[in-house]
Design a protein around this motif. Structure first.
Motif, PDB file in Angstrom:
ATOM      1  N   LEU A 285       4.582   3.171  -3.361  1.00 51.82           N
ATOM      2  CA  LEU A 285       3.827   1.938  -3.246  1.00 51.82           C
ATOM      3  C   LEU A 285       4.575   0.860  -4.000  1.00 51.82           C
TER       4      LEU A 285
ATOM      5  N   HIS B  27      -3.540   1.698   3.089  1.00 53.58           N
ATOM      6  CA  HIS B  27      -2.699   2.894   3.182  1.00 53.58           C
ATOM      7  C   HIS B  27      -3.014   3.709   4.436  1.00 53.58           C
ATOM      8  N   ASP B  28      -4.241   3.575   4.970  1.00 60.92           N
ATOM      9  CA  ASP B  28      -4.582   4.259   6.220  1.00 60.92           C
ATOM     10  C   ASP B  28      -4.616   3.210   7.323  1.00 60.92           C
ATOM     11  N   GLN B  29      -3.633   3.262   8.197  1.00 59.13           N
ATOM     12  CA  GLN B  29      -3.415   2.220   9.190  1.00 59.13           C
ATOM     13  C   GLN B  29      -3.462   2.789  10.605  1.00 59.13           C
TER      14      GLN B  29
ATOM     15  N   PRO C  30       0.812  -1.220   0.000  1.00 58.47           N
ATOM     16  CA  PRO C  30       0.000   0.000   0.000  1.00 58.47           C
ATOM     17  C   PRO C  30       0.842   1.265   0.000  1.00 58.47           C
ATOM     18  N   THR C  31       0.217   2.364  -0.365  1.00 55.53           N
ATOM     19  CA  THR C  31       0.874   3.664  -0.354  1.00 55.53           C
ATOM     20  C   THR C  31       1.358   4.001   1.051  1.00 55.53           C
ATOM     21  N   THR C  32       2.601   4.455   1.139  1.00 49.54           N
ATOM     22  CA  THR C  32       3.180   4.819   2.420  1.00 49.54           C
ATOM     23  C   THR C  32       3.125   6.331   2.628  1.00 49.54           C
ATOM     24  N   GLU C  33       3.482   6.751   3.825  1.00 47.84           N
ATOM     25  CA  GLU C  33       3.511   8.180   4.133  1.00 47.84           C
ATOM     26  C   GLU C  33       4.569   8.913   3.330  1.00 47.84           C
TER      27      GLU C  33
ATOM     28  N   LYS D  98      -3.596   6.940  -3.445  1.00 47.97           N
ATOM     29  CA  LYS D  98      -3.704   6.292  -2.142  1.00 47.97           C
ATOM     30  C   LYS D  98      -4.251   4.891  -2.362  1.00 47.97           C
TER      31      LYS D  98
ATOM     32  N   ASP E 265      -9.560   1.242  -7.803  1.00 45.01           N
ATOM     33  CA  ASP E 265      -9.881   0.836  -6.433  1.00 45.01           C
ATOM     34  C   ASP E 265     -10.698  -0.455  -6.475  1.00 45.01           C
TER      35      ASP E 265
ATOM     36  N   ASN F 159      -4.426   0.585  -1.845  1.00 40.68           N
ATOM     37  CA  ASN F 159      -4.366  -0.567  -0.954  1.00 40.68           C
ATOM     38  C   ASN F 159      -3.904  -1.783  -1.745  1.00 40.68           C
TER      39      ASN F 159
ATOM     40  N   ASP G  55       0.987  -0.827  11.765  1.00 37.59           N
ATOM     41  CA  ASP G  55       1.493  -1.488  10.566  1.00 37.59           C
ATOM     42  C   ASP G  55       1.356  -3.004  10.654  1.00 37.59           C
TER      43      ASP G  55
END
Length: 612
Positions: free
Chosen positions: A214, A597-599, A207-210, A258, A293, A260, A602
């Motif tokens: 990705l 991506h929204d966790q 997933p996309t990271t901060e 963003k 998505d 997943n 981790d």
């Protein structure tokens, strides 16, 4: 940054590296010599340039991309007239430091500068190097603009199944080996270093990271998980079709997707191939596919039956009163809704009351109070908690955070017999209480004075009672993988030095459980938590040695055995192992974090259900 190095007419021709082109030696106005190779001559057919440390001049190429931000600015240059050797890259990165280069994609230039090998993260980190030009000067060629070279297509067919050859010498260094891009995935990527490459309709496996990156795969059939990831199932199952994607596009007009796991980048994603110390090879995208998505859903486990004891493990990732309130809410909702309010929870990475502030605080009662209050607010049980404060800065983790493991338990479902004596340095002992094992301290730390736990979290043993049956639970957070050589590094196979400490830690937990079982061979012992290692690792072998523990995760389908995603690989770091006396165990890894991506953390939590 415009005028080419001055040259005299004194030229000497010499063949280099099997190239069909001639390399010319020039004498500059300052009296230094500089050679005139093509980019494939500079790159050569190994990982280290034959021109490393030398000046080169008048090298032709087309600018394919510009990095005009950060402290490592520069641009990528590619020769539109390649040689016939697939092992030699036709591209290179031109490093300009903090100065934004005055070039644009499509510029045709001739360049001079010094060839160097740059090791991202430092040579001692074990990664591979990036061949680059430094101190460069250039001028426009006759035709200012050219069409960009076609991107090499990364597909299931073009990326080899084999990952990398074993290296030479005691350290297994691969740098001197001739590249075999049709045989090994890492060799292919090295042969494309600095060149344009692309993936079409790329499935997302990380997933996309901060940090705005990705992971995708060129081969969706390479060890797939049911939810769209790529499974890391053994040390030789590296999954070479994985590729990191970051962006060179202006963020204002082109926000990074963003994504997943299980999503895809529809269309073409392309750009120069680069290497860094946070995952190895990747595409610095100048064109990005459109995010598709695929609506990945967070999982929920079922509620334990009346006669079932449910025990969970959850790494809450540096939780402290300083964490955002939303994090407490999300953790609480997950424990109540997704994990169905387990009877006992082993928590990892619980920080002290001041969080990352290094002020000598070690107590974590406020952290636990804030979490249990959030759980009650979310409709969960009124959990009680137990933990032992560590010595200040003695257990590793974020400096000042004093992370530790802790228990939550539902007093309406289980009993916890508190006993005095548990502290940071006193080892818990297993005593024989009329044929029943009993802990000298409840909770108590397992062998905290042993060298194996230096700068690492000490395991916490707890004695619970469920429907009249003793259940011993050990919460664990083994030492990290810090210091290990990277999978994609220059030493193959990589040395995993950190395994030694975790293996020693596993032996101590195994010994503790063995003492319990020596008193009662039918004892129920559960050791769970963040073991920071794989099911096939030496540390898990040591944990299971002698049949003291077994891994009920093995009953899951192979493709479902993961709860952590690292560099696009779905893998296992969190475990729950059980003694033979525990009986039949139902195991569930609840996928709510690692693929998204929204966790809230981790790590994905795991739950086991037993009938003691």
């Amino acid at each position: 940054m415009s005028s080419r190095l001055a040259r005299t007419s004194a030229l000497t021709a010499a063949a280099v590296c099997g190239s069909a082109l001639l390399v010319v030696t020039a004498v500059t106005a300052s009296g230094n010599t500089a050679e005139e190779p093509r980019l494939h001559d500079i790159q050569g057919n190994t990982r280290i340039s034959p021109f490393a440390g030398k000046e080169v001049s008048d090298v032709p190429g087309v600018v394919t991309a510009v990095r005009g931000f950060g402290k490592a600015r520069g641009f990528w240059l590619q020769d539109p007239k390649p040689d016939d050797d697939p092992a030699t890259s036709e591209g290179i990165f031109v490093f300009t430091g903090e100065e934004t280069p005055d070039v644009k994609a499509g510029d045709s230039i001739r360049i001079s500068g010094k060839v160097s090998e740059f090791y991202p993260g430092g040579e001692e980190a074990g990664g591979q190097s990036v061949t680059q030009l430094t101190g460069a000067k250039w001028e426009a060629a006759a035709k200012a603009k050219k069409k960009l070279p076609k991107a090499f297509a990364l597909t299931a067919r073009s990326v080899p199944d084999a990952y990398v050859p074993d290296g030479k010498g005691d350290d297994g260094n691969v740098e001197s080996l001739k590249l075999q891009p049709r045989k090994y995935a890492l060799d292919l990527y090295e042969s494309l270093e600095g060149m344009r490459a692309g993936i079409k309709d790329a499935p997302v496996t990380g997933p996309t990271t901060e940090f705005g990156e990705l992971w995708v795969t060129a081969d969706p059939d390479e060890h797939p998980t049911p939810r769209g990831g790529t499974l890391y199932g053994d040390y030789d199952q590296q999954n070479g079709a994985r590729m990191k994607v970051s962006s060179l596009l202006p963020r204002e007009e082109n926000p990074f997707p963003k994504a997943n796991v299980g999503d895809a980048l529809s269309g073409a994603t392309a750009g120069p191939v680069d290497y860094d110390n946070f995952g190895g090879y990747g595409i610095r995208a100048t064109s990005m596919g459109e995010l598709k998505d695929n609506k990945l859903k967070r999982e929920k486990t079922r509620k334990a039956g009346k006669d079932e004891l449910s025990v969970a493990t959850y790494n809450v990732e540096n939780l402290s009163p300083e964490s955002e309130p939303a994090k407490f809410d999300r953790l609480a909702e997950a424990l109540v809704d997704n994990l169905a309010s387990p009877d006992v929870v082993a928590l990892e990475e619980v920080q002290d009351n001041s969080g990352p502030k290094d002020d000598g605080t070690v107590a974590a009662d406020k952290t636990m109070e804030k979490l249990t209050a959030a759980i009650t607010k979310a409709g969960g049980p009124s959990y009680e908690s137990r933990s032992i404060d560590p010595e200040n800065n003695a257990d590793g983790g974020q400096p000042g955070g004093n992370i530790r493991v802790a228990f939550l338990f539902n007093p309406d479902r289980v009993e916890f017999a508190d006993r005095k004596g548990g502290d940071a340095t006193t080892p818990v002992k297993v005593t024989d209480d009329g044929g029943s094992p009993k802990l000298s301290a409840n909770p108590g730390r397992i062998a905290p004075e042993e060298e194996a736990w230096k700068e690492s979290r000490k395991p916490l043993a707890g004695e619970f009672t469920f429907k009249g049956r003793q259940v011993f639970v050990v919460a664990n957070h083994f030492s990290s993988k810090g210091g290990d050589q990277p999978m994609e590094g220059r030493n193959q196979p990589p040395v995993r030095e950190s395994e030694k400490q975790r293996t020693a830690q596993a032996k101590l937990v195994n010994s503790f459980a063995g003492k319990v079982e020596s008193i009662d061979k039918k004892a129920s012992v559960i050791a769970l938590g963040d073991f920071n290692d794989f099911p096939f690792s030496p540390s898990l072998d040591a944990m299971r040695k002698g049949g003291v523990f077994t891994s009920p995760m093995d009953e899951l389908p192979a493709g479902e055995r993961y709860g952590y995603v690292f560099n696009g690989n779905s893998q296992v770091l969190d475990h729950a192992v059980t003694s033979p006396g525990t009986g039949r165990v139902k195991y569930d890894i609840v996928h709510i974090n690692a693929e998204f991506h929204d966790q809230a953390s981790d790590h994905d939590p795991s739950v086991i259900r037993i009938k003691p």
